[in-house]
Design an enzyme around this catalytic site. Structure first.
Site, PDB file in Angstrom:
ATOM      1  N   HIS A 203      80.778  14.167 135.613  1.00  0.00           N
ATOM      2  CA  HIS A 203      81.339  13.021 136.623  1.00  0.00           C
ATOM      3  C   HIS A 203      80.398  11.815 136.602  1.00  0.00           C
ATOM      4  CE1 HIS A 203      82.212  10.634 140.379  1.00  0.00           C
ATOM      5  NE2 HIS A 203      83.403  10.884 139.902  1.00  0.00           N
TER       6      HIS A 203
ATOM      7  N   GLU B  62      90.496  13.740 133.553  1.00  0.00           N
ATOM      8  CA  GLU B  62      89.953  12.541 133.671  1.00  0.00           C
ATOM      9  C   GLU B  62      89.191  11.672 132.675  1.00  0.00           C
ATOM     10  OE1 GLU B  62      87.829   9.153 136.686  1.00  0.00           O
ATOM     11  OE2 GLU B  62      88.347  11.002 137.565  1.00  0.00           O
TER      12      GLU B  62
ATOM     13  N   HIS C 248      89.151  19.807 142.655  1.00  0.00           N
ATOM     14  CA  HIS C 248      88.493  18.710 142.173  1.00  0.00           C
ATOM     15  C   HIS C 248      87.066  19.061 141.505  1.00  0.00           C
ATOM     16  CE1 HIS C 248      86.370  14.652 143.132  1.00  0.00           C
ATOM     17  NE2 HIS C 248      87.173  14.449 142.310  1.00  0.00           N
TER      18      HIS C 248
END
Length: 296
Positions: free
Chosen positions: A83, A151, A41
């Protein structure tokens, strides 16, 4: 390709769930019977600053093929890996640009972002680490012979980012048959973004981040290959409902869960039949799954 009516699919899923409720043994079974894929991750983000080249290099040194990242866009239209919507947590932007609160990625040019230190917050040894561009990130992933769960972060803030990202992937050589089939998945919390990616490149594997209701799953199966919920939402019944449906490539949907950083939870979700585990501590998850497999 013949599309079954949504009502027919929903009815089939509900019948399957009824059978699971009546059969505890079936509900406890792991449908796919294999070890879940371990995905690092934001890279190996417990051991290096997240979403940096150092983090994916750390994952490579630990022996992990799959890494996950987050793509956003700068003020001048460049794609970068970060992020948070704000640069404040993982860079020294407050020091370099003290009067630019809330320090949103979209308020800074790439040249400004390249001035920031994205490593010192994590530890002195990472001082000088930079926020990578998508181009530099893809080069590093390729050099490491890794695969990518990408993502699209907050795509509603960046109109057109789906097509822009695909163009960047094409330039990087990541839309050929081998990469598309074996090494790339694009996911998002934004269903419309994933639908757009699927419409632009139907051959790509896509995933929805979240846990739609069982009744809504057939709608997602039209353009998603994965349903990727937080681990606290994973139950035997939900895993079975996901696996009962086929995605746009006529294969059973996968379920990747996040973010699992301890051995007990890793074993728990693996026993529930998940297909992938997204983790900040991939070595911890790998060791737990190896012990599980060894113990039978």
């Amino acid at each position: 390709m013949r599309i079954r009516p949504v009502a027919t699919v929903v009815a089939g899923v509900l019948m399957g769930l009824s059978a699971l409720v009546l059969s505890p043994a079936a509900a406890q079974a792991a449908p796919h019977g294999r070890t879940p894929e371990t995905v690092a991750h934001r890279g190996a983000s417990s051991y290096a600053p997240e979403n940096t080249l150092a983090s994916i290099d750390a994952a490579a040194r630990l022996g992990f093929d799959w890494v996950e990242n987050d793509v956003q866009r700068t003020k001048d239209g460049e794609l970068v890996i970060l992020h948070d919507n704000s640069l404040a947590r993982t860079t020294n932007v407050k020091k370099v640009f003290p009067d630019r609160s809330p320090w949103s990625v979209s308020d800074f040019t790439l040249k400004e972002i390249e001035k920031l230190d994205a490593g010192s917050w994590f530890g002195p040894k990472f001082a000088g680490e930079r926020v990578p561009t998508l181009e530099d990130y893809m080069d590093e992933v390729e050099d490491n012979d890794q695969s990518l769960l990408m993502e699209l972060k907050s795509p509603e803030l960046y109109p057109g980012i789906e097509l822009q990202t695909l163009r960047e992937l094409r330039r990087a050589g990541w839309l050929d048959r081998d990469h598309v089939k074996n090494r790339l998945i694009i996911q998002s919390f934004n269903a419309d973004a994933i639908k757009t990616v699927h419409e632009l490149r139907p051959d790509l594997k896509t995933g929805f981040l979240g846990n739609p209701s069982v009744a809504d799953l057939p709608k997602f199966a039209k353009y998603c290959d994965q349903i990727n919920p937080v681990h606290t939402a994973v139950t035997p019944q939900y895993v079975a409902a996901v696996h009962a449906l086929k995605g746009p490539h006529r294969r059973p949907l996968d379920l990747y869960t996040w973010t699992v950083d301890d051995a007990a939870t890793a074993v728990k979700v693996a026993d529930l039949g998940v297909d992938g585990i997204i983790t900040n501590k991939p070595d911890v998850v790998r060791a737990a799954l190896e012990r599980r497999d060894k113990d039978g």
